[in-house]
Design an enzyme around this catalytic site. Sequence first.
Site, PDB file in Angstrom:
ATOM      1  CE  LYS A  33      -0.795   0.090   5.010  1.00 38.67           C
ATOM      2  NZ  LYS A  33      -0.037   1.273   5.369  1.00 38.67           N
ATOM      3  CB  THR A  34       4.094   2.193   1.620  1.00 35.46           C
ATOM      4  OG1 THR A  34       3.602   1.776   2.887  1.00 35.46           O
ATOM      5  CG2 THR A  34       4.912   3.453   1.785  1.00 35.46           C
ATOM      6  CG  ASP A 225      -0.852   4.767   5.182  1.00 34.08           C
ATOM      7  OD1 ASP A 225      -1.605   3.807   4.923  1.00 34.08           O
ATOM      8  OD2 ASP A 225       0.366   4.646   5.379  1.00 34.08           O
ATOM      9  CD  GLU A 226      -1.466   1.986   8.748  1.00 29.52           C
ATOM     10  OE1 GLU A 226      -2.467   1.266   8.920  1.00 29.52           O
ATOM     11  OE2 GLU A 226      -0.330   1.519   8.537  1.00 29.52           O
ATOM     12  CD  GLN A 256      -2.440  -4.604   9.006  1.00 30.67           C
ATOM     13  OE1 GLN A 256      -1.425  -4.174   9.523  1.00 30.67           O
ATOM     14  NE2 GLN A 256      -2.542  -4.796   7.700  1.00 30.67           N
ATOM     15  NE  ARG A 614       2.767  -6.422  11.397  1.00 29.04           N
ATOM     16  CZ  ARG A 614       2.352  -5.820  10.296  1.00 29.04           C
ATOM     17  NH1 ARG A 614       3.098  -4.924   9.690  1.00 29.04           N
ATOM     18  NH2 ARG A 614       1.180  -6.113   9.752  1.00 29.04           N
TER      19      ARG A 614
END
Length: 777
Positions: A33-34, A225-226, A256, A614
């Site tokens: 996504k980044t 974002d997020e 998340q 992670r």
Amino acid sequence: MHKYISQLNEAQQAPTLQKDGPMIVIAGAGSGKTRVLTIRIAYLMSQGVDAFNILSLTFTNKAAKEMKKRISDIVGNSEAKNLWMGTFHSVFAKILRVEADKLGYPSNFSIYDSQDSARLIGSIIKEKQLDKDVYKPKQVLSRISSYKNSLITVKAYYNNAELQEADAMSKKPRLGEIYEAYVDRCFKAGAMDFDDLLLRTNELLNRFPDVLMKYQDRFRYILVDEYQDTNHSQYLIVRALSDRFQNICVVGDDAQSIYAFRGANINNILNFQKDYDNVQMYRLEQNYRSSKNIVEAANAIIDNNKTKLDKVVWTANHDGAKIKVHRSLTDGEEGRFVASTIFEEKMQNQLTNGQFAILYRTNAQSRAMEDALRKRDIPYRIYGGLSFYQRKEIKDVLYYLRLIINPKDEEALIRVINYPARGIGDSTVEKLTVAANHYKRSIFEVMENIDRIDLKLNSGTKNKLHDFVSMIKSFQVINESQDAFYLAEHVTKKTGLIQELKKDATPEGIARIENIEELLNGIRDFIEGQKEVDGARGALSEFMEDVALATDLDKDTGDDDRVALMTIHLAKGLEFPHVFIVGMEEDLFPSAMSLNTRSELEEERRLFYVALTRAEHQAYLTYAQSRYRWGKLVDSEPSRFIEEITDKYLEYLTPTETNYRYKPMIDTDVFGDVDKSKLRQAKPVSTTPPKWVTDNDPKPESSVRRLKPIEGRAPVSSSSMPESKLVPGNVVMHERFGKGQVVSLEGVGADKKAEIRFDVGGLKKLLLRFAKLDILE
């Protein structure tokens, strides 16, 4: 530009190439996504959108800097400089600096951290003569923070009978008074806390339509974002700014969403399509980070949640190793298992420390891990512990610098007015505080006018106050012409801070001076970095804002080859080849405080999902059968989350609970009917007294009891023990004490002892027949 777009897969290209209109990108863990956000911004700029018209809100300042660097590689550094990019708090602090006068704040307002706020609330509680055991400053601050994030101002609080009743029920009927006094004192001190940066931005956009129009026109394209981690206050700011052009792109993953405890509202992402017309939804479902085993195990976990958006995360990566599950007897043993596994993996596979992370649910769990790593000489770094900027000597310097920028800052003034000691005692400060509250002025203003106010102070005290005011004003003059480094260095010398620390010649005292030196180095690095920022001049105010809004993860330690230790909340957005998730026990993870409602349990499950995703190559789940909690040893049972993973993804390093069989301590033959045919006549009991046996008496061979070894443990024989091979100078490893060197040996046979100097713990004398030693060299 085409070169960068061609690097994206089809699913990533679709949201990147949509220029206008509202859109939501549901991005699974590790789905790139980044990269999508970065290339989308570069694409907008290539399509003629001015960089000044793009607002990008990220999770950390570090993420913003990395994205900006990537964008500058594509479109050039001079254009990338003009982007408005950063965290909610940093971007809106920037806006508030420009517009502060409209709200009655100075443009150089201070930003209070949680320690400043808690201290101020503590002094308000004391002034109001309230019971500090009922009105605990941190609890009161947490309550005030939740009000602010829900846009409940002091006025709204007093108009809400339910809230007042709830506080009265929790035996805090005067909480509203404290809230009001806290807001007033912050305003008088020209200070905002973290929550104010959002609350005051909302106030600015709602009370001043011309300001809202100005920023709506400025930010024609908004990217968040997020998005699943936004709270109500952040949500309203984004809604207001994007309302005019509706070119808003939000990226997130409902799986998340783990910040409900600080006000994050998962409904912001779940209901996004209801907030805007003709919303385009995109899904990024291919995971590039983790092995297939990890991805599919994570899917199996999150499937147990009822509140979620539909998506199927998949990966083209190899199957990878199974997730290893390990059971230990105690938390100490759990730590030793983790440390020895890292040690062995490093040796066998030529790995570095930086490729390992240990994640836990609560900070308290780090102790056992730290002890074990130290004994294995494995360097580590704790994230989220005491930040560099929270250390006393650093805060002392920073508070002087804060006071130079904003002399109204009462928290800063009270901290430094008599440090180093200059004869201005607590009673003087109390008189100054009372006068400041009475005249509705800052303490610094009272000090400036000390000759015109009768506070019953002697001339000596007045002279000391004059000297302090003159010193601060002299610093302010220097600040007008010099950069932050020159001023900070001057302050540390002129105030006597360095001389004060030099009085302490202990290693700790020397370390404090080194920390101040490191702070000065950091300021110099910051000034160098500011040369790249448009319109920046390396001023003190720029540095102080950077420090106030920095998070622990934004700091670059310069030494990455350390095992990372952190809570799972802090691990969000990071990735590591090898991840240990420790403390996988009921009431610890999931937390005992999160088992009251389904939504709380689902948040804990999302937290586990974040932890597992992670890991790139290998994940370990460890738990202990007993653990010290609040000083007591309590029995534990494995977390339900382990059971939620399908067995085919797991490898048990210790027997699973299902393989466990109870071994009865009573012979089952003792129950049932008596078989009288086997009864024998009992022998008469001897009346002869027993003989007193001495150690010298010979023992008949038949009378020696041959004890069976305990099941699962090999009988210890003297030949298997290392004492015969051990010589002074040997380097050995002990299970509990770690690495050490043999200094001397004494005694023979079963009484043979070794004196060993351990790296951690110093000199110890061990009885060799009990000591479990491995000879390393």
